[in-house]
Scaffold this motif. Structure first.
Motif, PDB file in Angstrom:
ATOM      1  N   PHE A 226      -6.064   6.693   0.913  1.00  0.00           N
ATOM      2  CA  PHE A 226      -4.951   7.653   0.419  1.00  0.00           C
ATOM      3  C   PHE A 226      -3.596   6.829   0.673  1.00  0.00           C
ATOM      4  CE2 PHE A 226      -7.876  11.492   2.067  1.00  0.00           C
ATOM      5  CZ  PHE A 226      -8.724  11.150   1.077  1.00  0.00           C
ATOM      6  N   ARG A 227      -2.529   7.121  -0.052  1.00  0.00           N
ATOM      7  CA  ARG A 227      -1.376   6.843   0.241  1.00  0.00           C
ATOM      8  C   ARG A 227      -0.346   7.849  -0.366  1.00  0.00           C
ATOM      9  NH1 ARG A 227       1.235   5.458  -4.246  1.00  0.00           N
ATOM     10  NH2 ARG A 227       0.250   5.007  -6.248  1.00  0.00           N
ATOM     11  N   TYR A 228       1.010   7.806  -0.025  1.00  0.00           N
ATOM     12  CA  TYR A 228       1.917   8.725  -0.090  1.00  0.00           C
ATOM     13  C   TYR A 228       2.528   8.176  -1.431  1.00  0.00           C
ATOM     14  CZ  TYR A 228       1.407  11.043   4.361  1.00  0.00           C
ATOM     15  OH  TYR A 228       0.760  11.671   5.261  1.00  0.00           O
ATOM     16  N   ASP A 229       2.864   9.016  -2.427  1.00  0.00           N
ATOM     17  CA  ASP A 229       3.912   8.484  -3.442  1.00  0.00           C
ATOM     18  C   ASP A 229       5.385   8.591  -2.998  1.00  0.00           C
ATOM     19  OD1 ASP A 229       4.654  11.349  -3.608  1.00  0.00           O
ATOM     20  OD2 ASP A 229       3.529  11.706  -5.442  1.00  0.00           O
ATOM     21  N   ARG A 230       6.298   8.158  -3.828  1.00  0.00           N
ATOM     22  CA  ARG A 230       7.655   8.315  -3.276  1.00  0.00           C
ATOM     23  C   ARG A 230       8.097   9.612  -2.996  1.00  0.00           C
ATOM     24  NH1 ARG A 230      10.665   5.545  -8.435  1.00  0.00           N
ATOM     25  NH2 ARG A 230       9.399   7.098  -9.389  1.00  0.00           N
ATOM     26  N   ALA A 231       7.506  10.750  -3.544  1.00  0.00           N
ATOM     27  CA  ALA A 231       8.072  11.988  -3.245  1.00  0.00           C
ATOM     28  C   ALA A 231       7.432  12.682  -1.872  1.00  0.00           C
ATOM     29  CB  ALA A 231       7.729  13.301  -4.356  1.00  0.00           C
ATOM     30  N   GLY A 232       6.560  11.718  -1.434  1.00  0.00           N
ATOM     31  CA  GLY A 232       5.847  12.271  -0.025  1.00  0.00           C
ATOM     32  C   GLY A 232       4.817  13.004  -0.235  1.00  0.00           C
ATOM     33  N   PHE A 233       3.992  12.953  -1.298  1.00  0.00           N
ATOM     34  CA  PHE A 233       2.913  13.634  -1.549  1.00  0.00           C
ATOM     35  C   PHE A 233       1.543  12.799  -1.453  1.00  0.00           C
ATOM     36  CE2 PHE A 233       5.679  16.354  -4.343  1.00  0.00           C
ATOM     37  CZ  PHE A 233       5.642  17.404  -3.703  1.00  0.00           C
ATOM     38  N   LEU A 234       0.576  13.107  -0.689  1.00  0.00           N
ATOM     39  CA  LEU A 234      -0.328  12.304  -0.409  1.00  0.00           C
ATOM     40  C   LEU A 234      -1.621  12.162  -1.839  1.00  0.00           C
ATOM     41  CD1 LEU A 234      -1.709  10.379   2.165  1.00  0.00           C
ATOM     42  CD2 LEU A 234      -3.183  12.324   2.285  1.00  0.00           C
ATOM     43  N   GLN A 235      -1.954  11.091  -2.065  1.00  0.00           N
ATOM     44  CA  GLN A 235      -2.734  10.905  -3.225  1.00  0.00           C
ATOM     45  C   GLN A 235      -3.566   9.702  -3.201  1.00  0.00           C
ATOM     46  OE1 GLN A 235      -0.699   9.685  -6.976  1.00  0.00           O
ATOM     47  NE2 GLN A 235       0.537   8.166  -5.920  1.00  0.00           N
ATOM     48  N   TRP A 236      -4.803   9.763  -3.951  1.00  0.00           N
ATOM     49  CA  TRP A 236      -5.863   8.833  -3.859  1.00  0.00           C
ATOM     50  C   TRP A 236      -4.999   7.415  -4.213  1.00  0.00           C
ATOM     51  CZ3 TRP A 236     -10.683   9.171  -2.373  1.00  0.00           C
ATOM     52  CH2 TRP A 236     -11.189  10.325  -2.271  1.00  0.00           C
ATOM     53  N   SER A 237      -5.389   6.271  -3.304  1.00  0.00           N
ATOM     54  CA  SER A 237      -4.891   4.954  -3.730  1.00  0.00           C
ATOM     55  C   SER A 237      -5.934   4.285  -4.687  1.00  0.00           C
ATOM     56  CB  SER A 237      -4.692   4.132  -2.460  1.00  0.00           C
ATOM     57  OG  SER A 237      -5.946   3.845  -1.823  1.00  0.00           O
ATOM     58  N   GLU A 238      -5.532   3.048  -5.038  1.00  0.00           N
ATOM     59  CA  GLU A 238      -6.254   2.367  -6.206  1.00  0.00           C
ATOM     60  C   GLU A 238      -7.518   1.969  -5.127  1.00  0.00           C
ATOM     61  OE1 GLU A 238      -6.424  -1.826  -8.843  1.00  0.00           O
ATOM     62  OE2 GLU A 238      -4.525  -0.739  -7.988  1.00  0.00           O
ATOM     63  N   LEU A 239      -7.200   1.556  -3.844  1.00  0.00           N
ATOM     64  CA  LEU A 239      -8.383   1.152  -3.084  1.00  0.00           C
ATOM     65  C   LEU A 239      -9.348   2.380  -2.821  1.00  0.00           C
ATOM     66  CD1 LEU A 239      -9.898  -0.697  -0.919  1.00  0.00           C
ATOM     67  CD2 LEU A 239      -8.379   0.081   0.717  1.00  0.00           C
ATOM     68  N   GLY A 240      -8.921   3.422  -2.681  1.00  0.00           N
ATOM     69  CA  GLY A 240      -9.797   4.697  -2.321  1.00  0.00           C
ATOM     70  C   GLY A 240     -10.615   5.195  -3.450  1.00  0.00           C
ATOM     71  N   ARG A 241      -9.932   4.988  -4.654  1.00  0.00           N
ATOM     72  CA  ARG A 241     -10.676   5.296  -5.936  1.00  0.00           C
ATOM     73  C   ARG A 241     -11.935   4.162  -6.258  1.00  0.00           C
ATOM     74  NH1 ARG A 241      -5.204   5.506  -7.720  1.00  0.00           N
ATOM     75  NH2 ARG A 241      -5.442   3.768  -9.456  1.00  0.00           N
ATOM     76  N   GLU A 242     -11.412   3.064  -5.951  1.00  0.00           N
ATOM     77  CA  GLU A 242     -12.705   1.821  -5.857  1.00  0.00           C
ATOM     78  C   GLU A 242     -13.509   2.275  -4.923  1.00  0.00           C
ATOM     79  OE1 GLU A 242     -10.249  -1.551  -5.556  1.00  0.00           O
ATOM     80  OE2 GLU A 242      -9.504  -1.566  -7.452  1.00  0.00           O
ATOM     81  N   ARG A 243     -13.381   2.492  -3.842  1.00  0.00           N
ATOM     82  CA  ARG A 243     -14.152   2.742  -2.595  1.00  0.00           C
ATOM     83  C   ARG A 243     -15.268   4.100  -2.894  1.00  0.00           C
ATOM     84  NH1 ARG A 243     -13.058   0.613   2.469  1.00  0.00           N
ATOM     85  NH2 ARG A 243     -15.055   1.755   3.000  1.00  0.00           N
ATOM     86  N   TYR A 244     -14.262   5.197  -3.484  1.00  0.00           N
ATOM     87  CA  TYR A 244     -15.262   6.370  -3.882  1.00  0.00           C
ATOM     88  C   TYR A 244     -16.287   6.054  -5.032  1.00  0.00           C
ATOM     89  CZ  TYR A 244     -15.948  11.252  -4.561  1.00  0.00           C
ATOM     90  OH  TYR A 244     -16.423  12.692  -4.573  1.00  0.00           O
ATOM     91  N   ALA A 245     -15.728   5.297  -5.951  1.00  0.00           N
ATOM     92  CA  ALA A 245     -16.759   4.993  -7.029  1.00  0.00           C
ATOM     93  C   ALA A 245     -17.995   4.212  -6.610  1.00  0.00           C
ATOM     94  CB  ALA A 245     -15.941   4.219  -8.206  1.00  0.00           C
ATOM     95  N   ALA A 246     -17.648   3.317  -5.469  1.00  0.00           N
ATOM     96  CA  ALA A 246     -18.880   2.644  -4.994  1.00  0.00           C
ATOM     97  C   ALA A 246     -19.832   3.198  -4.213  1.00  0.00           C
ATOM     98  CB  ALA A 246     -18.391   1.535  -4.417  1.00  0.00           C
ATOM     99  N   GLY A 247     -19.412   4.572  -3.956  1.00  0.00           N
ATOM    100  CA  GLY A 247     -20.427   5.214  -3.250  1.00  0.00           C
ATOM    101  C   GLY A 247     -20.850   4.728  -1.583  1.00  0.00           C
ATOM    102  N   ASP A 248     -22.022   4.670  -1.460  1.00  0.00           N
ATOM    103  CA  ASP A 248     -22.432   4.304  -0.019  1.00  0.00           C
ATOM    104  C   ASP A 248     -22.860   2.865   0.033  1.00  0.00           C
ATOM    105  OD1 ASP A 248     -24.900   4.464  -1.215  1.00  0.00           O
ATOM    106  OD2 ASP A 248     -25.493   5.888   0.115  1.00  0.00           O
ATOM    107  N   SER A 249     -22.423   2.047  -1.034  1.00  0.00           N
ATOM    108  CA  SER A 249     -22.857   0.670  -1.184  1.00  0.00           C
ATOM    109  C   SER A 249     -21.922   0.043  -0.262  1.00  0.00           C
ATOM    110  CB  SER A 249     -22.439   0.443  -2.689  1.00  0.00           C
ATOM    111  OG  SER A 249     -22.548  -1.290  -2.850  1.00  0.00           O
ATOM    112  N   ALA A 250     -22.848  -1.207   0.030  1.00  0.00           N
ATOM    113  CA  ALA A 250     -21.867  -2.284   1.270  1.00  0.00           C
ATOM    114  C   ALA A 250     -20.786  -2.852   0.602  1.00  0.00           C
ATOM    115  CB  ALA A 250     -22.933  -2.908   1.788  1.00  0.00           C
ATOM    116  N   THR A 251     -20.829  -2.807  -0.836  1.00  0.00           N
ATOM    117  CA  THR A 251     -19.566  -3.642  -1.384  1.00  0.00           C
ATOM    118  C   THR A 251     -19.090  -2.876  -2.528  1.00  0.00           C
ATOM    119  OG1 THR A 251     -21.247  -4.802  -2.891  1.00  0.00           O
ATOM    120  CG2 THR A 251     -20.680  -5.919  -1.005  1.00  0.00           C
ATOM    121  N   PHE A 252     -17.908  -3.039  -3.055  1.00  0.00           N
ATOM    122  CA  PHE A 252     -17.248  -2.409  -4.145  1.00  0.00           C
ATOM    123  C   PHE A 252     -16.611  -3.494  -4.908  1.00  0.00           C
ATOM    124  CE2 PHE A 252     -14.268  -2.151  -0.968  1.00  0.00           C
ATOM    125  CZ  PHE A 252     -12.896  -2.338  -1.698  1.00  0.00           C
TER     126      PHE A 252
END
Length: 263
Positions: A226-252
């Motif tokens: 997660f990361r904060y946007d300029r307004a201070g709202f927490l959202q998914w980061s690009e890394l987080g979206r990639e990690r989520y899509a990878a599931g429990d895989s050891a790599t992504f």
């Protein structure tokens, strides 16, 4: 006893100055500590429970108006004692539920937790935790991680991760061992596009427990999901979206096309 056409309690509250009129009393459904009424610690904390300690249930065709405390321990509140002295009777410690059994007491417990977290008074929250519930405190921690004060130039949440961990430990929340699985229990990332085309990736937790939600927020910030946007709202980061899509895989696979280890 009041008849359907009389409202003795309501009239008394207006006559004694605790409400300007019956219409406003029915809108507010509570008695508020008036401006200028001095309160000692801890009653002067910025908690809506402490500012509005007494709930008032409007009358209906079959039931008279009722008055009660939003928490039994509010019996020691200076304003409550003042009201009781003026009215000449003890206010019901168990609240003033309506004919359907609903009382604002549980909501006030949430107010107390989230108000003190957003006021950056988590120490005071722990010192007055008897006025709220463990789940409310953990939900408030998650809220404090998710949002930031509008004047916070750092836009880094109402509570730091270090302080969030301190609060979680204080309420006996056990830290999960699988950090990735804790975050992946959240709903899958889904983009929201505004009219101008800008993207936002809101974090939806679904119907998780307060403990799971709070730890997920903490882990997500610590691990870069997660990361904060300029307004201070927490959202998914690009890394987080990639990690989520990878599931429990050891790599992504990163957006660059390169493979990375998921740790």
């Amino acid at each position: 006893m009041d008849t359907p056409n009389t409202d003795t309690l309501g009239d008394t509250l207006v006559e004694t100055g605790f409400a300007p009129n019956l219409a406003i009393l029915d809108i507010n459904n509570s008695l508020a500590v008036p401006h200028g009424f001095e309160l000692p610690e801890p009653w002067n904390l910025p908690s809506r429970m402490f500012r509005h300690p007494i709930e008032v249930c409007p009358p209906d065709s079959a039931h008279p108006r009722k008055i009660g405390l939003r928490h039994p321990l509010l019996a020691d509140h200076p304003f409550v004692r003042h009201v009781e002295a003026r009215l000449g009777f003890e206010i019901d410690r168990n609240g003033a539920p309506n004919r359907h059994g609903y009382s604002s007491g549980p909501t006030a417990r949430w107010w107390h937790a989230v108000d003190l977290i957003t006021a950056r008074k988590w120490r005071e929250l722990l010192a007055t935790r008897q006025f709220t519930e463990r789940e409310c405190i953990m939900h408030a921690v998650a809220y404090g991680c998710r949002y930031s004060h509008h004047e916070d130039k750092k836009a880094s949440g109402y509570i730091s991760i270090t302080d969030a961990r301190t609060v979680m430990n204080a309420v006996g929340a056990s830290e999960p061992g699988d950090r990735s699985a804790t975050i992946r229990a959240f709903s899958a990332p889904c983009v929201c596009r505004q009219d101008k085309g800008s993207e936002h990736w809101p974090i939806n937790t679904g119907r998780l427990s307060a403990e799971a939600e709070a730890w997920g927020m903490i882990f997500g910030i610590e691990d870069g999901w997660f990361r904060y946007d300029r307004a201070g709202f927490l959202q998914w980061s690009e890394l987080g979206r990639e990690r989520y899509a990878a599931g429990d895989s050891a790599t992504f696979i990163q957006a660059s096309g390169q493979a990375a280890f998921a740790f």
